[in-house]
Design a protein around this motif. Structure first.
Motif, short mmCIF file in Angstrom:
data_model
loop_
_atom_site.label_atom_id
_atom_site.label_comp_id
_atom_site.label_asym_id
_atom_site.label_seq_id
_atom_site.Cartn_x
_atom_site.Cartn_y
_atom_site.Cartn_z
N ILE A 308 -3.16 -9.67 1.76
CA ILE A 308 -3.09 -10.67 0.68
C ILE A 308 -1.69 -10.65 0.06
O ILE A 308 -1.09 -11.70 -0.17
CB ILE A 308 -4.16 -10.37 -0.40
CG1 ILE A 308 -5.56 -10.55 0.17
CG2 ILE A 308 -3.96 -11.22 -1.64
CD1 ILE A 308 -5.89 -11.99 0.54
N GLN A 349 -10.40 -12.48 -2.43
CA GLN A 349 -9.09 -12.84 -2.98
C GLN A 349 -8.66 -14.24 -2.52
O GLN A 349 -8.17 -15.04 -3.32
CB GLN A 349 -8.04 -11.82 -2.51
CG GLN A 349 -8.11 -10.50 -3.26
CD GLN A 349 -7.53 -10.62 -4.65
OE1 GLN A 349 -6.61 -11.41 -4.89
NE2 GLN A 349 -8.07 -9.86 -5.59
N LEU A 350 -8.86 -14.51 -1.23
CA LEU A 350 -8.45 -15.82 -0.70
C LEU A 350 -9.18 -16.93 -1.44
O LEU A 350 -8.58 -17.93 -1.87
CB LEU A 350 -8.76 -15.91 0.80
CG LEU A 350 -7.95 -15.00 1.74
CD1 LEU A 350 -8.49 -15.08 3.17
CD2 LEU A 350 -6.47 -15.40 1.71
#
Ligand SMILES: NC(=O)c1ccc[n+]([C@@H]2O[C@H](COP(=O)([O-])OP(=O)(O)OC[C@H]3O[C@@H](n4cnc5c(N)ncnc54)[C@H](O)[C@@H]3O)[C@@H](O)[C@H]2O)c1
Length: 477
Positions: A308, A349-350
């Motif tokens: 990330i 997170q994405l």
């Protein structure tokens, strides 16, 4: 000798299947009736290579059956194996609720001598608690409080290779304490594992407390090796060294060996994270520190974010409008286990950063779907931007980047040209170091592994087309 296995999950089912394959008559019990119904119907509720075939073979031969009925199960076994879960509690300590509930159930149903074998991973002192719980029930029923013995027999199998590990163990750890039943318990455990000791003795005999701690020490050591290599990899990235060379260079030293030296995007699974936490918690409860193991955990948490971080270095923190492909969801290949899988953190997170995610895993999609719904409980809206697809190439259509989370074998040699043609931008962030950076560079694919000396994705602006990215790469090389 007949065997009852309590808990029909990854460890219980593999134990039951393998022992039945060795000729023992086995009953597997689980409190989850739906799981038992699936097993009775000849299906297997988990994915573990070879397990379905082994279970159906032994079921057909009448050596293994499944039940939710404690009376029947406890009556059956001379040995009662406990293989229920010991998840982490809020404070990181091992939750012994399932183990102690099984102990009470054993005490409520026991009529003659039984050897209780604890295979669950449990903190030191748990055998004493199991003994106390069984004795309590026996006394309630006006029976002798010592109609049983409890031994520790931690399990070291790896998911994905569990049957092989069980059938060809490096060692079998058995902890038995001195006492009334010592000789009998030792003989029974010797008989249980006789098949594995024919060629040479593999059983390591010890006391119960040492056996309980051996399991935690083993997992903490393995987790530490991974976190250590991840730190070396991150340093290698900055210094322009390649962790893969370093891995080979140190692994060739017999004192170090090659196993568990692979850098990547962090470890997960049902064991390392919770067992390292439990070890730290046990130490804390006894006024001790486990500085190395605590650091191992911290490094691992940070490492799960590495892809990330790199993606954000390319694209900025706001990923809305980006389509990201993810290959692999399970915490490792050959399993559908999503417990603590790094992919959960990455996909979380994405999605939170606005990306659309297209993910593929050959066996874990359904588990991943449940796990991510659990993670997003209360706000499942971002999950509308997640699609699970049926094959790895489909995930790449129009993707701005591919993130590799699990090293499934068929990801090892993909058709890179076809991949490049499908992706909007040919950028691969490889959390498992599957590919050769130079080869991908030659193909015009922007690639970054973990600790592989290719800073490309860290340094380039994502808005530029791939041929520009490749120029950056050649400068770096
Ligand atoms: N999974 C692994 O790779 C692995 C390897 C070595 C050791 N272990 C340890 O083995 C233990 C079991 O792990 P697992 O991965 O098989 O867990 P799991 O969650 O896959 O299976 C546990 C099973 O126990 C059942 N259960 C819970 N309470 C019960 C009760 N009171 N009566 C009957 N059944 C009950 C659950 O329904 C579940 O099916 C854990 O302590 C784990 O740390 C796991």
């Amino acid at each position: 000798m007949r065997i009852t296995v309590v808990g029909s999950g990854y460890v219980g089912l593999v134990t039951g299947a393998c022992l039945s394959d060795l000729g023992f008559k086995v009953v597997c019990l689980d409190k989850d009736e739906s799981k038992i119904r699936v097993l009775q119907d000849g299906e297997v509720p988990i994915y573990e290579p070879g397990l379905k075939e082994m279970l159906s073979r032994n079921r057909a031969d009448g050596r293994i059956r499944f039940t939710s009925n404690y009376t029947e199960a406890i009556e059956h076994g001379d040995i009662i194996v406990i293989a229920v879960g010991t998840p982490a509690s809020e404070d990181g300590s091992a939750d012994l609720g399932h183990v102690l509930s099984v102990a009470s159930s054993i005490g409520r149903h026991l009529k003659s001598f039984k050897l209780v074998v604890n295979k669950s991973t449990v903190p030191v002192g748990t055998a004493d608690k199991v003994r106390a719980a069984i004795s309590h029930e026996l006394v309630q029923r006006g029976m002798l409080p010592d109609l049983f013995d409890v031994v520790s027999n931690p399990e070291f199998l790896k998911e994905g290779a569990a049957i092989d590990d069980f059938m060809r163990p490096d060692r079998i750890v058995v902890g038995i304490d001195e006492g009334l039943h010592h000789a009998r318990s030792k003989r029974m455990m010797g008989d249980l594992y006789a098949s594995f000791n024919r060629h040479h003795a593999r059983t390591v005999w010890m006391d119960v407390r040492s056996a309980e701690l051996t399991k935690y020490a083993a997992n903490a050591m393995l987790a530490t090796r991974i976190s250590f290599m991840n730190e070396i990899a991150n340093l290698a990235d900055v210094l322009g060294a390649d962790v893969d060379h370093i891995r080979r260079g140190i692994g060739a030293d017999n004192r170090i060996g090659h196993s568990f030296l692979y850098a990547g995007c962090g470890y997960g699974g049902s064991c390392f994270p919770k067992d390292t936490q439990a070890l730290v918690s046990t130490a804390r409860a006894h006024g001790q520190q486990m500085a190395v193991v605590s650091a191992t955990e911290q490094v691992n948490e940070r490492q799960k974010m590495i892809l990330i971080d790199r993606l954000m270095q390319c694209m900025g923190a706001d990923l809305s409008g980006r389509k990201i492909a993810v290959w692999g969801l399970a915490f490792k290949p050959n399993t559908d286990d999503m417990r603590e899988a790094p992919s959960r953190v990455v996909i979380g997170q994405l999605l939170m950063r606005g990306a659309t995610v297209c993910a593929y895993d050959p066996v874990a999609a359904q588990e991943a779907f449940h796990a991510l719904h659990f993670d997003f409980a209360g706000n499942t809206k971002p999950l509308e931007r997640l699609t699970m697809v049926a094959n790895e190439m489909q995930a790449l259509e129009g993707a701005d980047a591919l993130l590799i989370m699990t090293e499934w074998k068929h990801f090892h040699n993909p058709d890179f040209s076809a991949m490049k043609a499908l992706m909007r931008t040919a950028l691969i962030l490889d959390g498992r170091n599957l590919y050769n950076p130079e080869a991908l560079c030659d193909l015009g694919i922007a690639y970054q592994g973990v600790g592989r000396r290719n800073h490309l994705a860290q340094t380039v602006s994502f808005e530029r087309p791939v041929h520009d990215l490749m120029e950056d790469l050649s400068v770096l090389d």
